[in-house]
Write a protein that holds these residues in place. Structure first.
Motif, PDB file in Angstrom:
ATOM      1  N   TYR A 100       0.839  -1.200   0.000  1.00  0.00           N
ATOM      2  CA  TYR A 100       0.000   0.000   0.000  1.00  0.00           C
ATOM      3  C   TYR A 100       0.876   1.252   0.000  1.00  0.00           C
ATOM      4  O   TYR A 100       0.604   2.211  -0.737  1.00  0.00           O
ATOM      5  CB  TYR A 100      -0.913   0.009   1.226  1.00  0.00           C
ATOM      6  CG  TYR A 100      -1.703   1.295   1.383  1.00  0.00           C
ATOM      7  CD1 TYR A 100      -2.800   1.559   0.574  1.00  0.00           C
ATOM      8  CD2 TYR A 100      -1.331   2.249   2.327  1.00  0.00           C
ATOM      9  CE1 TYR A 100      -3.515   2.743   0.697  1.00  0.00           C
ATOM     10  CE2 TYR A 100      -2.044   3.438   2.465  1.00  0.00           C
ATOM     11  CZ  TYR A 100      -3.133   3.672   1.651  1.00  0.00           C
ATOM     12  OH  TYR A 100      -3.832   4.847   1.773  1.00  0.00           O
ATOM     13  N   ARG A 193      -4.086   6.571  12.584  1.00  0.00           N
ATOM     14  CA  ARG A 193      -3.540   5.231  12.384  1.00  0.00           C
ATOM     15  C   ARG A 193      -4.633   4.241  12.025  1.00  0.00           C
ATOM     16  O   ARG A 193      -4.464   3.406  11.121  1.00  0.00           O
ATOM     17  CB  ARG A 193      -2.796   4.773  13.648  1.00  0.00           C
ATOM     18  CG  ARG A 193      -2.092   3.426  13.441  1.00  0.00           C
ATOM     19  CD  ARG A 193      -1.272   3.018  14.641  1.00  0.00           C
ATOM     20  NE  ARG A 193      -2.098   2.698  15.789  1.00  0.00           N
ATOM     21  CZ  ARG A 193      -2.191   3.438  16.874  1.00  0.00           C
ATOM     22  NH1 ARG A 193      -1.503   4.568  16.958  1.00  0.00           N
ATOM     23  NH2 ARG A 193      -2.952   3.079  17.884  1.00  0.00           N
ATOM     24  N   ARG A 194      -5.776   4.338  12.720  1.00  0.00           N
ATOM     25  CA  ARG A 194      -6.895   3.439  12.405  1.00  0.00           C
ATOM     26  C   ARG A 194      -7.399   3.679  10.980  1.00  0.00           C
ATOM     27  O   ARG A 194      -7.730   2.724  10.265  1.00  0.00           O
ATOM     28  CB  ARG A 194      -8.023   3.664  13.414  1.00  0.00           C
ATOM     29  CG  ARG A 194      -7.677   3.260  14.837  1.00  0.00           C
ATOM     30  CD  ARG A 194      -7.626   1.745  14.983  1.00  0.00           C
ATOM     31  NE  ARG A 194      -7.138   1.353  16.298  1.00  0.00           N
ATOM     32  CZ  ARG A 194      -7.897   1.297  17.386  1.00  0.00           C
ATOM     33  NH1 ARG A 194      -9.180   1.632  17.315  1.00  0.00           N
ATOM     34  NH2 ARG A 194      -7.377   0.916  18.538  1.00  0.00           N
ATOM     35  N   LYS A 195      -7.476   4.937  10.578  1.00  0.00           N
ATOM     36  CA  LYS A 195      -7.903   5.263   9.218  1.00  0.00           C
ATOM     37  C   LYS A 195      -6.935   4.674   8.198  1.00  0.00           C
ATOM     38  O   LYS A 195      -7.354   4.123   7.165  1.00  0.00           O
ATOM     39  CB  LYS A 195      -7.998   6.779   9.056  1.00  0.00           C
ATOM     40  CG  LYS A 195      -8.402   7.237   7.665  1.00  0.00           C
ATOM     41  CD  LYS A 195      -9.783   6.744   7.276  1.00  0.00           C
ATOM     42  CE  LYS A 195     -10.197   7.287   5.923  1.00  0.00           C
ATOM     43  NZ  LYS A 195     -11.524   6.764   5.492  1.00  0.00           N
ATOM     44  N   GLU A 197      -5.020   2.059   8.651  1.00  0.00           N
ATOM     45  CA  GLU A 197      -5.194   0.609   8.659  1.00  0.00           C
ATOM     46  C   GLU A 197      -6.410   0.202   7.822  1.00  0.00           C
ATOM     47  O   GLU A 197      -6.388  -0.815   7.119  1.00  0.00           O
ATOM     48  CB  GLU A 197      -5.342   0.107  10.101  1.00  0.00           C
ATOM     49  CG  GLU A 197      -4.045   0.210  10.906  1.00  0.00           C
ATOM     50  CD  GLU A 197      -4.252  -0.085  12.380  1.00  0.00           C
ATOM     51  OE1 GLU A 197      -5.432  -0.163  12.811  1.00  0.00           O
ATOM     52  OE2 GLU A 197      -3.255  -0.223  13.102  1.00  0.00           O
ATOM     53  N   GLN A 198      -7.470   1.002   7.892  1.00  0.00           N
ATOM     54  CA  GLN A 198      -8.651   0.731   7.077  1.00  0.00           C
ATOM     55  C   GLN A 198      -8.326   0.877   5.591  1.00  0.00           C
ATOM     56  O   GLN A 198      -8.779   0.074   4.762  1.00  0.00           O
ATOM     57  CB  GLN A 198      -9.789   1.675   7.469  1.00  0.00           C
ATOM     58  CG  GLN A 198     -10.365   1.414   8.854  1.00  0.00           C
ATOM     59  CD  GLN A 198     -11.361   2.484   9.281  1.00  0.00           C
ATOM     60  OE1 GLN A 198     -11.661   3.411   8.523  1.00  0.00           O
ATOM     61  NE2 GLN A 198     -11.871   2.371  10.491  1.00  0.00           N
ATOM     62  N   ASN A 199      -7.540   1.894   5.254  1.00  0.00           N
ATOM     63  CA  ASN A 199      -7.143   2.093   3.859  1.00  0.00           C
ATOM     64  C   ASN A 199      -6.303   0.920   3.356  1.00  0.00           C
ATOM     65  O   ASN A 199      -6.456   0.478   2.207  1.00  0.00           O
ATOM     66  CB  ASN A 199      -6.353   3.390   3.713  1.00  0.00           C
ATOM     67  CG  ASN A 199      -7.214   4.628   3.889  1.00  0.00           C
ATOM     68  OD1 ASN A 199      -8.434   4.559   3.807  1.00  0.00           O
ATOM     69  ND2 ASN A 199      -6.579   5.758   4.153  1.00  0.00           N
ATOM     70  N   ALA A 201      -6.403  -2.194   4.504  1.00  0.00           N
ATOM     71  CA  ALA A 201      -7.287  -3.353   4.370  1.00  0.00           C
ATOM     72  C   ALA A 201      -8.125  -3.257   3.093  1.00  0.00           C
ATOM     73  O   ALA A 201      -8.304  -4.249   2.373  1.00  0.00           O
ATOM     74  CB  ALA A 201      -8.190  -3.465   5.592  1.00  0.00           C
ATOM     75  N   LYS A 202      -8.618  -2.061   2.803  1.00  0.00           N
ATOM     76  CA  LYS A 202      -9.410  -1.855   1.588  1.00  0.00           C
ATOM     77  C   LYS A 202      -8.551  -2.077   0.348  1.00  0.00           C
ATOM     78  O   LYS A 202      -8.993  -2.729  -0.622  1.00  0.00           O
ATOM     79  CB  LYS A 202      -9.995  -0.446   1.582  1.00  0.00           C
ATOM     80  CG  LYS A 202     -10.841  -0.138   0.357  1.00  0.00           C
ATOM     81  CD  LYS A 202     -11.389   1.284   0.416  1.00  0.00           C
ATOM     82  CE  LYS A 202     -12.205   1.611  -0.832  1.00  0.00           C
ATOM     83  NZ  LYS A 202     -12.721   3.005  -0.795  1.00  0.00           N
TER      84      LYS A 202
END
Length: 218
Positions: A100, A193-195, A197-199, A201-202
């Protein structure tokens, strides 16, 4: 507490900030930003003879030097480096995150280096990954220095002035106010950081879907 603050050698604080930020920028996942914020808080306390200008300069220098060393290592060792880091720090250099980050840096180039300085998960990638992708060094250095000045300098002076205001207006409650400011800063970093991590995963899910669609069917 005030007497303890007067015993801290300013040069030791500057060296610690520069070293911590430099090591993090080199690609080692340590809390350089937390140390920078803590030092800026100390500089807002007038009992400690610690200059916010010294903190800012140390942070900028550590960021630029650390990223430059990371760039050099990444340019020389490339994929082998990330393979080793993935085994050593799987949480921070997992294959999905590395892929990523490569996607982001290939697409945005200098902008990714600049903005990545403000995002913990990308901050440790900026130098090594830019080197691995063979980004032109003058372009990397320009984005790296600009990001370091805005991030380290901006963070230092923001925390310093907030701390000074807390000390002036809240008197004995200044440590409580500063503690709240630190918690809010950590909360903001956690949300980013959570955002991220979501990116990641997507991105991984979309990549796997494309690969599955390309596989031949019987």
């Amino acid at each position: 507490m005030d007497h303890w603050l007067t015993t801290i050698p300013p040069i030791a604080v500057y060296l610690l900030v520069g070293l911590a930020v430099g090591i993090e920028s080199l690609g080692v996942p340590i809390p350089g930003e937390t140390i920078l914020v803590a030092a800026a808080i100390l500089s807002s306390r007038h009992e400690a003879a610690i200059s916010p200008h010294g903190i800012a300069i140390a942070g900028v220098a550590g960021a630029v030097i650390g990223d430059t060393i990371g760039y050099t290592i990444g340019r020389r060792y490339g994929e082998r480096l990330f393979g080793y880091l993935g085994r050593r720090f799987p949480r921070h250099f997992g294959p999905d995150l590395v892929e990523y980050a490569e996607h982001v840096f290939r697409r945005w180039g200098m902008l990714a280096v600049f903005v990545g300085r403000f995002i913990a998960l990308l901050r440790i990638f900026a130098g090594p990954l830019s080197g691995s992708l063979k980004m032109h060094y003058p372009r990397f250095l320009t984005a790296n220095a600009a990001g370091a000045i805005c991030w380290a300098g901006g963070t230092t002076y923001l925390v310093y002035y907030v701390g000074t205001a807390a000390e002036s207006y809240l008197k004995n409650f200044s440590y409580v106010a500063l503690g709240i400011a630190v918690v809010l800063g950590i909360l903001g970093s956690t949300i980013l950081r959570r955002k991220m991590e979501q990116n990641v995963a997507k991105f991984a899910a979309e990549r796997d879907a494309r690969l599955a669609a390309q596989e031949p069917t019987d």
